[in-house]
Design an enzyme around this catalytic site. Structure first.
Site, mmCIF file in Angstrom:
data_model
loop_
_atom_site.group_PDB
_atom_site.id
_atom_site.type_symbol
_atom_site.label_atom_id
_atom_site.label_comp_id
_atom_site.label_asym_id
_atom_site.label_seq_id
_atom_site.Cartn_x
_atom_site.Cartn_y
_atom_site.Cartn_z
ATOM 1 N N LEU A 116 -33.651 -37.105 -22.793
ATOM 2 C CA LEU A 116 -32.954 -36.103 -22.000
ATOM 3 C C LEU A 116 -33.070 -36.526 -20.538
ATOM 4 O O LEU A 116 -34.076 -37.117 -20.133
ATOM 5 C CB LEU A 116 -33.576 -34.710 -22.176
ATOM 6 C CG LEU A 116 -33.449 -34.051 -23.551
ATOM 7 C CD1 LEU A 116 -34.236 -32.744 -23.567
ATOM 8 C CD2 LEU A 116 -31.993 -33.793 -23.901
ATOM 9 N N ASP A 117 -32.046 -36.219 -19.730
ATOM 10 C CA ASP A 117 -32.130 -36.498 -18.308
ATOM 11 C C ASP A 117 -33.342 -35.800 -17.708
ATOM 12 O O ASP A 117 -33.806 -34.765 -18.217
ATOM 13 C CB ASP A 117 -30.869 -36.012 -17.586
ATOM 14 C CG ASP A 117 -29.641 -36.835 -17.912
ATOM 15 O OD1 ASP A 117 -29.804 -37.941 -18.467
ATOM 16 O OD2 ASP A 117 -28.532 -36.375 -17.606
ATOM 17 N N LYS A 118 -33.825 -36.337 -16.607
ATOM 18 C CA LYS A 118 -35.012 -35.785 -15.947
ATOM 19 C C LYS A 118 -34.902 -34.279 -15.703
ATOM 20 O O LYS A 118 -35.839 -33.525 -15.969
ATOM 21 C CB LYS A 118 -35.236 -36.516 -14.623
ATOM 22 C CG LYS A 118 -36.393 -35.981 -13.795
ATOM 23 C CD LYS A 118 -36.525 -36.759 -12.497
ATOM 24 C CE LYS A 118 -37.632 -36.178 -11.626
ATOM 25 N NZ LYS A 118 -37.767 -36.917 -10.344
#
Length: 345
Positions: free
Chosen positions: A143-145
């Site tokens: 998942l993106d940050k």
């Protein structure tokens, strides 16, 4: 330093990420070294340039550049995992059995290390999630940050391969929740814009949308498909949407919603407050009591259990900043269908 080595991927080593395979073979290699080798073209598979995230197959030949002789500390293990971080990552566990662990990833915590990510990330904290096993669990997706929500880890390499197959063959279904600027029209549909890298690396990378008719003629572009459905509306100013990524491209949901003219609230990269919104004239901030953090959450994942074969659905509660936004806007999690795309009308 060692010399250049040529290593053939074993029969039982295929179908895994190149960086993970390499670090298992050569413990002295750090993630930063792998990324550097790939950027310079020193690391090759069957003579071709590769990315750290590329998957390798049994029988492929990997060219490994000279490596340091002594084992270097891995970036994710620089220093010691603090008691606070160990407690934090264990508190993030929302389900586990002997084979799989599901986390509710907090926003702001990267999934893995790499360019600009620092040393504190999910992959670097997995030692606190061994729960009596000899090996650390392995991430099977990312998942993106700044995206929160459900994230799966495999507790053994065999389970990791099976879970990865489910993602590659699109047998795993993920539903995201987001608040977007304006209200998409129609209220339910599919976005089919392709995506191509627009510059930057890692979390700094930005994707550019490409019209479906131009994907084949645009160098580096890949087809991307996202289903969306509006669940609730705040007049014409904002909407609570469900998003399903049919493909799994970098920043796909964020780029697709911005291309529609409805950027995700709090997403400065694809719709900052100073950026004109071509859909309804709103930037990606709502002001008032609504947090400026990104409002994108991996709400649930449905997958076939890699050992039992049972179909599992894991649901991740909203993070605190999104929970507060829902309360402010008068929206309730239980007022919408779990999967609006299969909801009978």
């Amino acid at each position: 330093m060692s010399g250049v080595q040529t290593v053939t991927v074993g029969v039982d080593e295929g179908e895994q990420r190149l960086d993970r395979w390499l670090k298992r073979k050569f413990p002295q290699i750090t993630q930063g070294m792998v990324e550097k080798f790939c950027r310079k073209g020193d690391l090759r598979v069957d003579g071709k340039r590769v990315k750290a995230s590329d998957r390798i197959d049994a029988g492929q030949v990997v060219r490994v550049p000279p490596l340091p002789d002594t084992e270097a500390p891995k970036p994710e293990r620089v220093g010691k995992i603090t008691a606070a971080d160990a407690a934090m990552i264990r508190d993030a566990v929302i389900w586990k059995d002997e084979h799989v662990i599901a986390l509710n990833k907090p926003p702001g915590l990267p999934s893995q290390g790499g360019s600009g990510q620092g040393d504190r990330h999910i992959d670097g904290l997995t030692e606190a999630l061994m729960f009596g096993y000899k090996e650390r669990p392995v991430l099977v997706h990312r998942l993106d940050k700044d995206t929160s929500g459900v994230l799966l880890l495999a507790r053994t390499p065999r389970v990791a391969r099976r879970l990865s197959e489910g993602f590659r063959h699109r047998a795993t279904r993920k539903i995201y929740w987001a608040i977007v600027a304006g209200v998409p029209q129609p209220l339910k549909g599919t976005i089919k814009y392709g995506l191509v890298k627009g510059g930057g690396r890692g979390e700094g990378e930005k994707m550019r949308c490409v019209h479906p008719n131009q994907v084949e003629t645009t160098e580096g572009a890949k087809r991307a498909t996202t289903d969306f459905a509006v669940l609730e509306r705040l007049g014409s100013r904002a909407a609570w949407v469900a998003l399903v990524p049919i493909t799994g491209r970098t920043h796909q949901l964020r780029a697709h919603m911005a291309e529609m003219g409805h950027p995700i609230i709090g997403d400065g990269k694809y719709g900052g407050s100073g950026q004109e919104n071509l859909g309804d004239g709103w930037g990606a901030q709502l002001g008032g009591d609504i947090s400026r953090k990104m409002h994108l959450h991996a709400r649930q994942i449905t997958f076939e259990h890699p050992v039992t074969g049972k179909v599992m659905t894991i649901v991740a509660p909203l993070p605190p900043h999104m929970e507060r936004s829902w309360k402010t806007l008068g929206w309730h999690e239980n007022d919408v269908p779990a999967d609006p795309f299969f909801d009978e009308e």
